[in-house]
Scaffold this motif. Sequence first.
Motif, PDB file in Angstrom:
ATOM      1  N   ILE A   9       0.835  -1.198   0.000  1.00 25.60           N
ATOM      2  CA  ILE A   9       0.000   0.000   0.000  1.00 25.60           C
ATOM      3  C   ILE A   9       0.869   1.247   0.000  1.00 25.60           C
ATOM      4  CG2 ILE A   9      -1.637   1.340   1.396  1.00 25.60           C
ATOM      5  CD1 ILE A   9      -2.870  -1.381   2.227  1.00 25.60           C
ATOM      6  N   VAL A  10       1.862   1.259   0.865  1.00 25.19           N
ATOM      7  CA  VAL A  10       2.762   2.415   0.970  1.00 25.19           C
ATOM      8  C   VAL A  10       3.533   2.606  -0.332  1.00 25.19           C
ATOM      9  CG1 VAL A  10       4.782   3.319   2.181  1.00 25.19           C
ATOM     10  CG2 VAL A  10       2.927   2.264   3.476  1.00 25.19           C
ATOM     11  N   ILE A  11       3.989   1.524  -0.929  1.00 22.20           N
ATOM     12  CA  ILE A  11       4.761   1.614  -2.173  1.00 22.20           C
ATOM     13  C   ILE A  11       3.922   2.226  -3.287  1.00 22.20           C
ATOM     14  CG2 ILE A  11       5.749   0.209  -4.040  1.00 22.20           C
ATOM     15  CD1 ILE A  11       6.856  -1.630  -1.793  1.00 22.20           C
ATOM     16  N   TRP A  12       2.688   1.784  -3.451  1.00 24.46           N
ATOM     17  CA  TRP A  12       1.852   2.302  -4.536  1.00 24.46           C
ATOM     18  C   TRP A  12       1.408   3.732  -4.280  1.00 24.46           C
ATOM     19  CZ3 TRP A  12       2.456   0.433  -9.012  1.00 24.46           C
ATOM     20  CH2 TRP A  12       2.764  -0.917  -9.194  1.00 24.46           C
ATOM     21  N   LEU A  13       1.120   4.071  -3.020  1.00 20.17           N
ATOM     22  CA  LEU A  13       0.811   5.471  -2.707  1.00 20.17           C
ATOM     23  C   LEU A  13       2.011   6.369  -2.992  1.00 20.17           C
ATOM     24  CD1 LEU A  13      -1.247   5.269   0.614  1.00 20.17           C
ATOM     25  CD2 LEU A  13      -2.019   6.215  -1.564  1.00 20.17           C
ATOM     26  N   ALA A  14       3.190   5.900  -2.609  1.00 23.38           N
ATOM     27  CA  ALA A  14       4.414   6.683  -2.857  1.00 23.38           C
ATOM     28  C   ALA A  14       4.687   6.800  -4.352  1.00 23.38           C
ATOM     29  CB  ALA A  14       5.598   6.031  -2.146  1.00 23.38           C
ATOM     30  N   ALA A  15       4.425   5.738  -5.095  1.00 25.36           N
ATOM     31  CA  ALA A  15       4.626   5.801  -6.548  1.00 25.36           C
ATOM     32  C   ALA A  15       3.709   6.854  -7.168  1.00 25.36           C
ATOM     33  CB  ALA A  15       4.366   4.432  -7.181  1.00 25.36           C
ATOM     34  N   GLY A  16       2.475   6.904  -6.722  1.00 27.60           N
ATOM     35  CA  GLY A  16       1.544   7.917  -7.216  1.00 27.60           C
ATOM     36  C   GLY A  16       1.965   9.323  -6.816  1.00 27.60           C
ATOM     37  N   ALA A  17       2.456   9.467  -5.599  1.00 30.79           N
ATOM     38  CA  ALA A  17       2.913  10.779  -5.143  1.00 30.79           C
ATOM     39  C   ALA A  17       4.146  11.227  -5.925  1.00 30.79           C
ATOM     40  CB  ALA A  17       3.215  10.732  -3.650  1.00 30.79           C
ATOM     41  N   MET A  18       5.065  10.311  -6.162  1.00 33.20           N
ATOM     42  CA  MET A  18       6.262  10.666  -6.947  1.00 33.20           C
ATOM     43  C   MET A  18       5.875  10.992  -8.388  1.00 33.20           C
ATOM     44  SD  MET A  18       9.329   8.231  -5.509  1.00 33.20           S
ATOM     45  CE  MET A  18       8.550   6.726  -6.019  1.00 33.20           C
ATOM     46  N   LEU A  19       4.941  10.235  -8.942  1.00 32.89           N
ATOM     47  CA  LEU A  19       4.449  10.536 -10.284  1.00 32.89           C
ATOM     48  C   LEU A  19       3.834  11.931 -10.318  1.00 32.89           C
ATOM     49  CD1 LEU A  19       3.634   9.924 -13.211  1.00 32.89           C
ATOM     50  CD2 LEU A  19       1.563   8.833 -12.284  1.00 32.89           C
TER      51      LEU A  19
END
Length: 91
Positions: A9-19
């Motif tokens: 969950i944290v990885i995908w949220l962070a990926a979206g935030a970095m995007l």
Amino acid sequence: MTLPELPQIVIWLAAGAMLGAFYFWLLGLSVAAFSQDGGRGRAFLFIVLRLAVAVAVMTLAALQGTGPLLLTLAGFVVIRTLAVWRARGAE
């Protein structure tokens, strides 16, 4: 939700935030390039780059399933909201 799911969950949220951060950073660069003489080519490059990266990240998330796609979108929307608040404060 189990504990092993939390890192995903944290990885995908962070990926979206970095995007989102990368996307809106490039958006700012493309707006600045349009205001310069002969900057249309650079602006076009920034536009194509930000769309290509967004499509690639969202496609990767979609291939992993609905959850990762929605989490990536949620991270992106959080950064978008912050970018809008920041832009309104700059007026």
